[in-house]
Design an enzyme around this catalytic site. Structure first.
Site, PDB file in Angstrom:
ATOM      1  N   ASN A 135       0.781  -1.069  -0.066  1.00 64.68           N
ATOM      2  CA  ASN A 135       0.020   0.110   0.039  1.00 64.68           C
ATOM      3  C   ASN A 135       0.946   1.724  -0.223  1.00 64.68           C
ATOM      4  OD1 ASN A 135       0.546  -1.747   2.943  1.00 64.68           O
ATOM      5  ND2 ASN A 135      -0.781   0.567   3.388  1.00 64.68           N
ATOM      6  N   GLN A 163      -5.065  -4.264  -2.003  1.00 69.67           N
ATOM      7  CA  GLN A 163      -4.581  -3.329  -2.127  1.00 69.67           C
ATOM      8  C   GLN A 163      -4.330  -3.837  -4.545  1.00 69.67           C
ATOM      9  OE1 GLN A 163      -4.039  -0.038  -2.803  1.00 69.67           O
ATOM     10  NE2 GLN A 163      -4.105   0.246  -0.398  1.00 69.67           N
ATOM     11  N   ALA A 183     -14.241  -3.133   0.122  1.00 68.25           N
ATOM     12  CA  ALA A 183     -14.368  -2.972  -1.279  1.00 68.25           C
ATOM     13  C   ALA A 183     -14.365  -1.438  -1.499  1.00 68.25           C
ATOM     14  CB  ALA A 183     -16.396  -2.716  -0.707  1.00 68.25           C
ATOM     15  N   HIS A 184     -13.564  -0.742  -0.433  1.00 70.76           N
ATOM     16  CA  HIS A 184     -13.820   0.698  -0.734  1.00 70.76           C
ATOM     17  C   HIS A 184     -12.237   1.428  -1.389  1.00 70.76           C
ATOM     18  CE1 HIS A 184     -10.578   1.351   2.605  1.00 70.76           C
ATOM     19  NE2 HIS A 184     -10.894   0.344   3.186  1.00 70.76           N
ATOM     20  N   THR A 220     -25.723  -8.909  13.100  1.00 71.37           N
ATOM     21  CA  THR A 220     -25.731  -8.765  10.992  1.00 71.37           C
ATOM     22  C   THR A 220     -24.970  -7.976   9.733  1.00 71.37           C
ATOM     23  OG1 THR A 220     -28.673  -8.100  12.833  1.00 71.37           O
ATOM     24  CG2 THR A 220     -28.432  -7.919  10.422  1.00 71.37           C
ATOM     25  N   CYS A 310      -3.588   5.115   6.877  1.00 71.66           N
ATOM     26  CA  CYS A 310      -3.367   4.587   8.330  1.00 71.66           C
ATOM     27  C   CYS A 310      -2.414   5.178   9.028  1.00 71.66           C
ATOM     28  CB  CYS A 310      -3.832   3.287   8.052  1.00 71.66           C
ATOM     29  SG  CYS A 310      -4.762   2.915   7.043  1.00 71.66           S
TER      30      CYS A 310
HETATM   31  N1  PLP Z   1      -4.272  -3.846   4.187  1.00 77.78           N
HETATM   32  C1  PLP Z   1      -4.503  -3.063   3.717  1.00 77.78           C
HETATM   33  C2  PLP Z   1      -3.146  -3.784   2.370  1.00 77.78           C
HETATM   34  C3  PLP Z   1      -4.933  -1.889   3.345  1.00 77.78           C
HETATM   35  O1  PLP Z   1      -4.222  -0.775   2.180  1.00 77.78           O
HETATM   36  C4  PLP Z   1      -5.723  -1.554   4.061  1.00 77.78           C
HETATM   37  C5  PLP Z   1      -6.074   0.101   4.406  1.00 77.78           C
HETATM   38  O2  PLP Z   1      -5.366   1.218   3.408  1.00 77.78           O
HETATM   39  C6  PLP Z   1      -6.239  -1.764   5.264  1.00 77.78           C
HETATM   40  C7  PLP Z   1      -5.116  -3.414   4.899  1.00 77.78           C
HETATM   41  C8  PLP Z   1      -6.703  -1.677   5.578  1.00 77.78           C
HETATM   42  O3  PLP Z   1      -8.621  -1.676   5.317  1.00 77.78           O
HETATM   43  P1  PLP Z   1      -9.658  -1.250   6.156  1.00 77.78           P
HETATM   44  O4  PLP Z   1      -9.588  -0.299   5.647  1.00 77.78           O
HETATM   45  O5  PLP Z   1     -10.685  -2.199   5.058  1.00 77.78           O
HETATM   46  O6  PLP Z   1     -10.095  -1.984   7.202  1.00 77.78           O
END
Ligand code: PLP
Length: 371
Positions: A135, A163, A183-184, A220, A310
């Site tokens: 990422n 990714q 999904a996002h 749910t 993150c």
């Molecule tokens: N794994 C990777 C490689 C990511 O890039 C991300 C978020 O950027 C995640 C996990 C975490 O995903 P989520 O935002 O759906 O918790």
């Protein structure tokens, strides 16, 4: 993405019931949810029964580490790549503080397959985790090869596909013992993800409560989210099959060339490796502090980040770049540029021009000398 949005709106109106409810309204929601599971299984190439809906990849990844901790033989280790997302690194640290090994990566940001091959010949961890694409750098990882080696030694293989999915073809990922996605990251809504896990093994639930998802994840289910996730991924797969990625790889390469032409001291991270078309990480010249780049580019209309989103707000240098051998001061110079599906070639060029402008303002002498 329009297809995902429409699917979500339609599902929200049509499937108002709780899929666990015994009445017809519930049964309709349940049937729609199971259809989505089947469709996702088709796309990934796995048994739909192996798919568990979750709230996103952070949850999916935590479930894998939690499950492994619950079923692990005392003394067995987990091996995770040194460049995993923080939710994998931290969950591994939490559940296996003394039984976690990091799979090293090369200077180009690719996991060291030779290390994995040599170490697996000597020892059998309870789990090997290698993400499909990183990422921070966008560098694609040799997950197929790592999976094959793990198969040979009968070691469960876990792949964070977040990714990769939607930008690279999904087929084959369903062969991994554990696979996470959300999904996002491919145009669907936030708050919905999945975990593919072996249905024959009893997954130890992380979230306790009702018997949903065959007792593997209580709560749910997000029916509209799951339907929208599948609509988004399906649309991405169709667009890839129609060849949409080719030009995007070209735009990325062109941006890198322009960036280096304008800022010769910049370093493209993972240069020469196959990367996702939407992510470029570069170490910027020292002349402008990292946060100034972000502010100045923001003022010019470009939202760039200093690492993974993150970890924004945290001053520590990216563990991904440190694992690649960059010194903390170098890692502190990284900027990450990522595009979306709507991003155009002209916008990539405009970003390169904006970087050049910011650089010239910060260091007019250098630019004059170079010219
Ligand atoms: N794994 C990777 C490689 C990511 O890039 C991300 C978020 O950027 C995640 C996990 C975490 O995903 P989520 O935002 O759906 O918790």
């Amino acid at each position: 993405m329009p297809a995902a949005r429409q699917a979500w709106l339609d599902a929200t109106e049509q499937f108002i019931g709780n899929p666990s409810s015994p009445h017809q309204i519930g049964a309709r929601a349940d049937a729609a949810l199971e259809q989505a599971r089947e469709n996702l299984g088709d796309i990934l190439g796995c048994d739909p029964a192996d798919i568990v809906w979750t709230s996103g990849a952070t949850e999916s990844n935590n479930i894998v580490l939690h499950h492994t901790a619950r079923v692990l033989d005392a003394g067995a280790e987990v091996w995770i790549s040194a460049i995993e997302h923080p939710c994998v690194i931290q969950a591994a640290q939490y559940y296996f503080p003394k039984r976690r090994r990091l799979i090293p990566v090369t200077a180009e940001g690719v996991i060291d397959l030779e290390w994995l091959t040599a170490e697996l010949a000597e020892a059998r961890p309870a789990l090997v985790a290698v993400m499909a694409a990183n990422n921070v750098t966008g560098v694609l990882q040799p997950w197929r090869e790592a999976l094959a080696i793990c198969r040979q030694y009968k070691v469960p293989f876990f792949c964070d596909g977040v990714q990769w999915l939607g930008k690279m073809p999904a087929q084959g990922l369903g062969d991994c013992d554990f696979l996470s996605g959300c999904a996002h990251k491919f145009g669907g809504p936030r708050g919905i993800g999945f975990l593919k896990c072996p249905s024959h093994g009893q997954l130890r639930p992380l979230i306790l409560g009702g018997p949903q998802e065959e007792g593997r994840r209580a709560g749910t289910e997000n029916v509209a989210g799951a339907i929208s996730l599948v609509a988004a991924l399906k649309a991405r797969e169709q667009a890839m099959a129609a060849g949409e990625s080719k030009s995007r790889f070209g735009w990325r390469a062109d941006f890198e060339r322009r960036l280096i032409d304008a800022l010769p001291e910049a370093i493209i991270v993972g240069a020469g490796r196959k990367c996702l078309w939407n992510t470029v990480a570069a170490l910027m010249p020292d002349v402008t502090p990292q946060h100034r780049w972000v502010v100045k580019l923001d003022n010019l209309g470009f939202a760039v980040s200093t690492g993974s989103a993150c970890s924004t707000g945290k001053e520590e240098p990216s563990h991904v770049l440190c694992a690649m051998g960059f010194k903390p001061a170098e890692a502190g110079r990284v900027l990450r540029f990522s595009s979306g599906w709507e991003t155009t070639a002209d916008e990539w060029t405009a970003l390169a021009d904006a970087l050049s402008k910011v650089y010239a303002e910060a260091h007019p002498m250098k630019v004059q000398t170079a010219a």
